[in-house]
Write an enzyme that holds these catalytic residues in place. Structure first.
Site: not given
Ligand SMILES: [Zn+2]
Length: 253
Positions: A49, A201
């Site tokens: 992400d 992430h």
């Molecule tokens: Zn996010």
């Protein structure tokens, strides 16, 4: 020839819905599906992400080295602007290596707190950016902060999108040391669940330390590492696939 016909039909469908969106009509109450885990046994869908970022290539290269695929949920304007030259190049690189690209909405706002017009705008702008940059309109969206409500689901459904959450949080964006993230991965791998849908992430420690270690261990445990669309039984990752656009002054954050 068959594929190009489908692309034409899908593109046509998209432009028709774009026109209809502004007309008054019956309210569409269908709710978007929400997926929190993979459904195909023995699959893992690694997700990343908050990109695009400078770490995308590194993550993508590691996945490619092991001949596996990942899924990247992009923002339009969060940690950087998706229309910056480097970011556009990174999105093209990741897509070009066969990974799935998806929407994490434009500005990483809490969708459940926004009005319908704002929610629509948060979704539309990043979909438009991905269509411009790589030619695809994503069929999957991950709501920032795992925050959504029926209004968000209704708007997502009208936009042809499903919501994707996760069933394992790597915690890599919460200041957790990468060694701890790796240890948590090892713990879950040792439990050997049928499937896994981990949230990661696009950050330096994840790219340089976590991904190389974890991909190797997941493969050694016998899992197939595939995209989100594949781990859900071969859903279509995109609503349409076409040619990228040519940048102009309208491509800005
Ligand atoms: Zn996010």
């Amino acid at each position: 020839m068959k594929t190009s016909s489908i692309v034409v039909l899908l593109s046509f469908g998209l432009s028709v819905s774009a026109v209809h969106r502004h007309r008054p009509g019956p309210v569409k109450r269908q709710l978007a599906q929400v997926f929190s885990n993979c459904t195909v046994p023995n699959t893992v869908a690694l997700t990343f992400d908050d990109g695009p970022s400078i770490y995308a290539r590194n993550i993508s290269d590691t996945l490619t080295k092991y001949n596996v695929k990942g899924t990247f949920f992009y923002n339009g304007n969060n940690r950087g602007c998706i229309y910056d030259q480097d970011n556009m190049a990174n999105v093209r690189y990741v897509y070009g290596q066969g990974h799935q690209v998806a929407s994490h909405t434009w500005g990483h706002r809490d969708l459940a707190t926004l009005g319908s017009d704002e929610v629509r705008d948060e979704m539309r702008r990043v979909e438009e950016a991905l269509q411009r940059i790589v030619g695809v309109v994503p069929a999957f969206m991950r709501p920032p902060y795992e925050s959504y409500n029926d209004n968000v689901r209704t708007i997502a459904a009208a936009r042809g999108q499903s919501l994707v959450l996760w069933d394992f949080d790597a915690g890599d964006d919460d200041g957790k040391p990468p060694a701890n993230t790796i240890r948590d991965y090892i713990d879950i791998i040792n439990q050997h669940p049928s499937t896994l849908l981990p949230l990661n992430h696009e950050i330096e420690t994840t790219a340089h330390q976590v991904v190389p270690e974890v991909v190797d261990r997941l493969r050694a445990a016998g899992y197939r590492l595939v995209t989100v669309a594949e781990c859900l039984g071969g859903m279509d990752p995109y609503q349409s696939v076409g040619e990228p656009g040519t940048p102009d002054a309208s491509w800005h954050c």
